[in-house]
Design an enzyme around this catalytic site. Structure first.
Site, PDB file in Angstrom:
ATOM      1  N   GLU A 118      30.354  13.070  28.369  1.00 15.95           N
ATOM      2  CA  GLU A 118      31.191  12.584  29.477  1.00 15.95           C
ATOM      3  C   GLU A 118      32.649  12.981  29.302  1.00 15.95           C
ATOM      4  OE1 GLU A 118      30.008  11.721  32.108  1.00 15.95           O
ATOM      5  OE2 GLU A 118      28.298  10.360  31.926  1.00 15.95           O
ATOM      6  N   HIS A 124      34.030   4.471  28.778  1.00 20.36           N
ATOM      7  CA  HIS A 124      32.884   4.476  29.685  1.00 20.36           C
ATOM      8  C   HIS A 124      31.747   3.756  28.962  1.00 20.36           C
ATOM      9  CE1 HIS A 124      29.497   5.484  32.022  1.00 20.36           C
ATOM     10  NE2 HIS A 124      28.995   6.316  31.129  1.00 20.36           N
ATOM     11  N   HIS A 182      27.962   0.967  29.499  1.00 20.81           N
ATOM     12  CA  HIS A 182      26.846   0.535  30.355  1.00 20.81           C
ATOM     13  C   HIS A 182      26.596  -0.969  30.181  1.00 20.81           C
ATOM     14  CE1 HIS A 182      25.102   4.889  29.701  1.00 20.81           C
ATOM     15  NE2 HIS A 182      26.204   4.881  30.423  1.00 20.81           N
ATOM     16  N   HIS A 223      24.844   3.505  37.278  1.00 21.19           N
ATOM     17  CA  HIS A 223      25.182   4.069  35.980  1.00 21.19           C
ATOM     18  C   HIS A 223      25.937   3.072  35.091  1.00 21.19           C
ATOM     19  CE1 HIS A 223      26.888   7.856  33.771  1.00 21.19           C
ATOM     20  NE2 HIS A 223      26.587   6.865  32.947  1.00 21.19           N
TER      21      HIS A 223
HETATM   22 ZN    ZN Z   1      27.001   6.724  30.931  1.00 21.31          ZN
END
Ligand code: ZN
Length: 225
Positions: A76, A95, A97, A158
């Site tokens: 990413e 980032h 989840h 996501h």
């Molecule tokens: Zn991700």
């Protein structure tokens, strides 16, 4: 490695805290810090955080070339670079989840201005970036658009994107976002949550923008020195 040891230690510590706070699972999620004008220190691709040492944190250019470190940068990377290029005052990007973020993100529904700490720390309504493949330039562009001048957004189907003036601020932004998603989900079970009055939203957003400008000027002054 010694040149960027402190930055690498901080990125690793934040990645460990992300895991400890249960904001991400396994090897998913990634953390970075801006290093100088056009470098970043970022977690490596698909490695379990508990196995990492500071030497595993990769120093890379905004084009993705590795400057120092043996690992491969997070897939990413362009998501992080997109934010740094669009938001000069941002020094750290996360980032992840998180579980409640994941639930809201799969509905594609933005979170209206419903909580005071959402306004103060995240900057207003939380937008949802259109779905795009993980690691793609399209995802980076959609995320930058959804983030705008705020400190967090959702990525459809996501996860979360959170940013800050340093790693601690980015980590807390991620935690505020997860708490907001939990509150939003619970409140939605009781009906539509009450949105803050428009005049309050306007005033608090103006204050948030002022704080962001101040941070931007402080960062600019640091770079000029
Ligand atoms: Zn991700």
């Amino acid at each position: 490695m010694s040149e960027w040891l402190e930055e690498r230690r901080r990125v690793l510590l934040t990645a460990q805290q992300l895991l400890e706070k249960r904001l991400t699972v396994g090897s998913s999620g990634n953390v970075s810090q801006r290093v100088g004008a056009e470098l970043l220190a970022i977690t490596p691709n698909r490695r379990y955080t508990e196995d990492l040492t500071p030497a595993d944190i990769v120093i890379a250019t905004f084009e993705g070339d590795v400057v120092d470190g043996d690992g491969i940068p997070s897939s990413e990377l362009m998501l992080h670079v997109g934010v740094y290029q669009a938001r000069p005052e941002v020094q750290a990007v996360i980032h992840a989840h998180p579980r409640y973020v994941s639930a809201v993100a799969m509905t594609g529904r933005p979170i209206p201005p419903i909580l005071e700490d959402q306004m103060i720390y995240l900057g207003g309504q939380i937008e949802v970036a259109a779905h795009a493949m993980s690691g793609s330039d399209e995802l980076a562009a959609a995320a930058v658009l959804a983030l705008g001048e705020r400190n967090a957004c959702l990525l459809a189907n996501h996860g979360a994107l959170a940013v800050g003036r340093d790693l601690r601020a980015a980590l807390y932004a991620c935690e505020y976002l997860e708490k907001l998603c939990l509150a939003f989900l619970w409140a939605s079970l009781l009906g539509d949550p009450d949105v803050l009055p428009p005049e309050v939203v306007e005033t608090e957003q103006a204050f948030f923008r002022m704080m962001q400008r101040t941070e931007s000027e402080l960062v600019g002054a640091r770079i000029r020195r």
